[in-house]
Scaffold this motif. Structure first.
Motif, PDB file in Angstrom:
ATOM      1  N   ASP A 192       1.311  -0.914 -15.478  1.00 17.11           N
ATOM      2  CA  ASP A 192       0.831  -1.723 -14.557  1.00 17.11           C
ATOM      3  C   ASP A 192       0.319  -1.082 -13.430  1.00 17.11           C
ATOM      4  O   ASP A 192       0.805  -0.040 -12.883  1.00 17.11           O
ATOM      5  CB  ASP A 192       2.377  -2.504 -13.927  1.00 17.11           C
ATOM      6  N   VAL A 193      -0.781  -1.408 -12.717  1.00 14.53           N
ATOM      7  CA  VAL A 193      -1.464  -1.081 -11.508  1.00 14.53           C
ATOM      8  C   VAL A 193      -0.952  -1.341 -10.273  1.00 14.53           C
ATOM      9  O   VAL A 193      -0.957  -2.582  -9.962  1.00 14.53           O
ATOM     10  CB  VAL A 193      -2.934  -1.209 -11.734  1.00 14.53           C
ATOM     11  N   TYR A 194      -0.120  -0.641  -9.701  1.00 13.56           N
ATOM     12  CA  TYR A 194       0.794  -1.071  -8.405  1.00 13.56           C
ATOM     13  C   TYR A 194       0.366  -0.904  -7.134  1.00 13.56           C
ATOM     14  O   TYR A 194       0.568  -1.629  -6.395  1.00 13.56           O
ATOM     15  CB  TYR A 194       2.040  -0.404  -8.636  1.00 13.56           C
ATOM     16  N   CYS A 195      -0.738   0.160  -7.162  1.00  9.46           N
ATOM     17  CA  CYS A 195      -1.355   0.200  -6.023  1.00  9.46           C
ATOM     18  C   CYS A 195      -2.873   0.827  -6.218  1.00  9.46           C
ATOM     19  O   CYS A 195      -2.981   1.579  -6.922  1.00  9.46           O
ATOM     20  CB  CYS A 195      -0.222   1.245  -5.072  1.00  9.46           C
ATOM     21  N   LEU A 196      -3.671   0.496  -5.052  1.00  9.44           N
ATOM     22  CA  LEU A 196      -4.866   1.042  -5.132  1.00  9.44           C
ATOM     23  C   LEU A 196      -5.254   1.209  -3.616  1.00  9.44           C
ATOM     24  O   LEU A 196      -4.991   0.323  -2.479  1.00  9.44           O
ATOM     25  CB  LEU A 196      -5.895   0.538  -5.867  1.00  9.44           C
ATOM     26  N   GLN A 197      -6.486   1.940  -3.337  1.00  8.93           N
ATOM     27  CA  GLN A 197      -7.017   2.094  -1.846  1.00  8.93           C
ATOM     28  C   GLN A 197      -8.575   2.857  -2.246  1.00  8.93           C
ATOM     29  O   GLN A 197      -8.366   3.584  -3.017  1.00  8.93           O
ATOM     30  CB  GLN A 197      -6.246   3.181  -1.018  1.00  8.93           C
ATOM     31  N   PHE A 198      -9.475   2.255  -1.505  1.00  8.66           N
ATOM     32  CA  PHE A 198     -10.828   2.565  -1.828  1.00  8.66           C
ATOM     33  C   PHE A 198     -11.487   2.883  -0.203  1.00  8.66           C
ATOM     34  O   PHE A 198     -10.836   2.441   0.831  1.00  8.66           O
ATOM     35  CB  PHE A 198     -11.918   1.772  -2.541  1.00  8.66           C
ATOM     36  N   ASP A 199     -12.237   3.928  -0.159  1.00  3.70           N
ATOM     37  CA  ASP A 199     -12.968   4.396   0.997  1.00  3.70           C
ATOM     38  C   ASP A 199     -14.482   3.869   1.047  1.00  3.70           C
ATOM     39  O   ASP A 199     -15.002   3.317   0.109  1.00  3.70           O
ATOM     40  CB  ASP A 199     -12.816   5.663   1.344  1.00  3.70           C
ATOM     41  N   LEU A 204     -12.527   5.472  -5.140  1.00  6.89           N
ATOM     42  CA  LEU A 204     -11.050   4.557  -5.414  1.00  6.89           C
ATOM     43  C   LEU A 204      -9.962   5.395  -5.927  1.00  6.89           C
ATOM     44  O   LEU A 204     -10.242   6.161  -6.660  1.00  6.89           O
ATOM     45  CB  LEU A 204     -11.312   3.425  -6.355  1.00  6.89           C
ATOM     46  N   VAL A 205      -8.447   5.296  -5.154  1.00 10.42           N
ATOM     47  CA  VAL A 205      -7.475   5.810  -5.748  1.00 10.42           C
ATOM     48  C   VAL A 205      -6.604   4.950  -6.310  1.00 10.42           C
ATOM     49  O   VAL A 205      -6.349   3.856  -5.452  1.00 10.42           O
ATOM     50  CB  VAL A 205      -6.920   6.809  -4.598  1.00 10.42           C
ATOM     51  N   SER A 206      -5.915   5.090  -7.295  1.00 11.29           N
ATOM     52  CA  SER A 206      -4.999   4.033  -7.862  1.00 11.29           C
ATOM     53  C   SER A 206      -3.778   4.579  -8.500  1.00 11.29           C
ATOM     54  O   SER A 206      -3.835   5.828  -8.910  1.00 11.29           O
ATOM     55  CB  SER A 206      -5.685   3.094  -8.907  1.00 11.29           C
ATOM     56  N   GLY A 207      -2.201   3.986  -8.387  1.00 11.98           N
ATOM     57  CA  GLY A 207      -1.263   4.571  -9.195  1.00 11.98           C
ATOM     58  C   GLY A 207      -0.668   3.553 -10.071  1.00 11.98           C
ATOM     59  O   GLY A 207      -1.082   2.371  -9.885  1.00 11.98           O
TER      60      GLY A 207
END
Length: 344
Positions: A192-199, A204-207
């Motif tokens: 499951d992809v729980y978190c992400l953030q892009f600039d 894009l960074v995901s966890g």
């Protein structure tokens, strides 16, 4: 002496001098609209210096807003707070009066993620829902429902061009903001992809969860994974990044990563269970999760050590955000807490 006193008084009221002092001390921070309206740079300097002291003491006032079930996601600015809950609703609150302006219904079971601006809210539903919804923030009406994920949407972010969402189907999807069609599917995570953030550069960074345990960096222009970071012993449930620094939270530990090298710089272990929210700026970090004391933790970013805990919730912390003036958190106790550091 009289001439010297006159000169000191002139300097003390020199607006350009206070402007330089403000820029030198807080140049990395945004200036909210209500602060821009102060007119005097001296007033702004004194206000921000007082708030910084309040963060260090700490000195704050706590306000409580209530949902019908656990609060799973929050977002806020100087005018509004928006919260999503396991009671199937999104609530829009006036930040100053703390009154509920709208209650939005349409998601099934849980609202797991959201973001808003002056015109709209974009939200993601949980595993029984699997949709992204776009709402008119002023009327509370749903304007679009986006389908395509095969699992709950646990995380999302948008800008003027696109919506990026991560789900329990192990994928990240990129949607056109204009026509709401899927542009790309990013595959690589094995849980499951729980978190992400892009600039703004398209990075894009995901966890992802315990079957994966990785932080991944993607190029949104090519939809390719360009970096895979391993080191967590459990799933990655939250993250936040600025420039080349990523902070990620797992079970019992927060890790600080350097994206240039992909190496862990610091591991912090003051938490004892799942960490579900983390954010940092140039002086502090705030985190929250499953703790026996249900506390929000505030850290000294430069020293990389915990400064203090904030206790008012009576259930596990499910989400936490902050800006220069306040922390807003949501928890299993059905409450949104506003920790206001702007007190006199």
């Amino acid at each position: 002496m009289a001439a010297l006193s006159t000169e000191w008084k002139r300097l003390a009221e020199d607006n350009s001098l206070w402007r330089r002092l403000c820029f030198n001390r807080w140049h990395k921070r945004k200036t909210p609209a209500f602060e821009r309206q102060l007119g005097s740079w001296k007033q702004l300097f004194m206000r921000r210096a007082r708030i910084d002291r309040n963060w260090r003491k700490p000195e704050h006032r706590v306000h409580t807003l209530e949902h019908g079930s656990a609060v799973l996601c929050v977002a806020f600015n100087e005018n509004k707070i928006v919260s999503g809950s396991a009671d199937e609703t999104i609530k829009v609150w006036d930040f100053k009066t703390k009154k509920c302006l709208h209650t939005l219904t349409g998601h099934v079971y849980t609202v797991k993620s959201l973001q808003f601006d002056d015109d709209k809210i974009v939200s993601g539903g949980g595993t029984r829902d699997k949709t992204i919804k776009v709402w008119d923030i002023n009327t509370g009406n749903c304007t679009h429902t986006i389908q395509g994920h095969e699992g709950g949407i646990f995380t999302l972010q948008y800008d003027a061009d696109k919506i990026v969402s991560g789900a329990t189907d192990h994928t990240i999807r990129v949607w056109s903001m204009r026509n709401k069609k899927c542009r790309a599917i990013l595959e690589g995570h094995s849980h499951d992809v729980y978190c992400l953030q892009f600039d703004q550069s398209g990075r894009l960074v995901s966890g992802a969860g315990s079957g994966d345990k990785t932080v991944r960096v993607w190029d949104l222009h090519t939809a390719k994974c360009v970096q895979e970071i391993r080191g967590h012993r459990g799933g990655v449930f939250c993250l936040y990044f600025e420039r080349n620094i990523v902070v990620s939270g797992s079970k019992g530990e927060i890790k600080v990563w350097d994206l240039n090298t992909g190496t862990c710089q610091v591991t912090l272990k003051k938490h004892h269970a799942f960490i579900l929210g983390v954010q940092f700026d140039d002086t502090k970090m705030v985190s929250g999760g499953y703790e026996e004391d249900f506390a929000v933790k505030v850290w000294d970013w430069r020293m990389m050590k915990q400064s203090y805990s904030l206790k008012s919730h009576t259930g596990n912390i499910r989400c936490v955000k902050f800006d220069d003036n306040a922390i807003v958190s949501g928890a299993a106790d059905k409450a949104v807490k506003i920790w206001d550091f702007g007190v006199n």
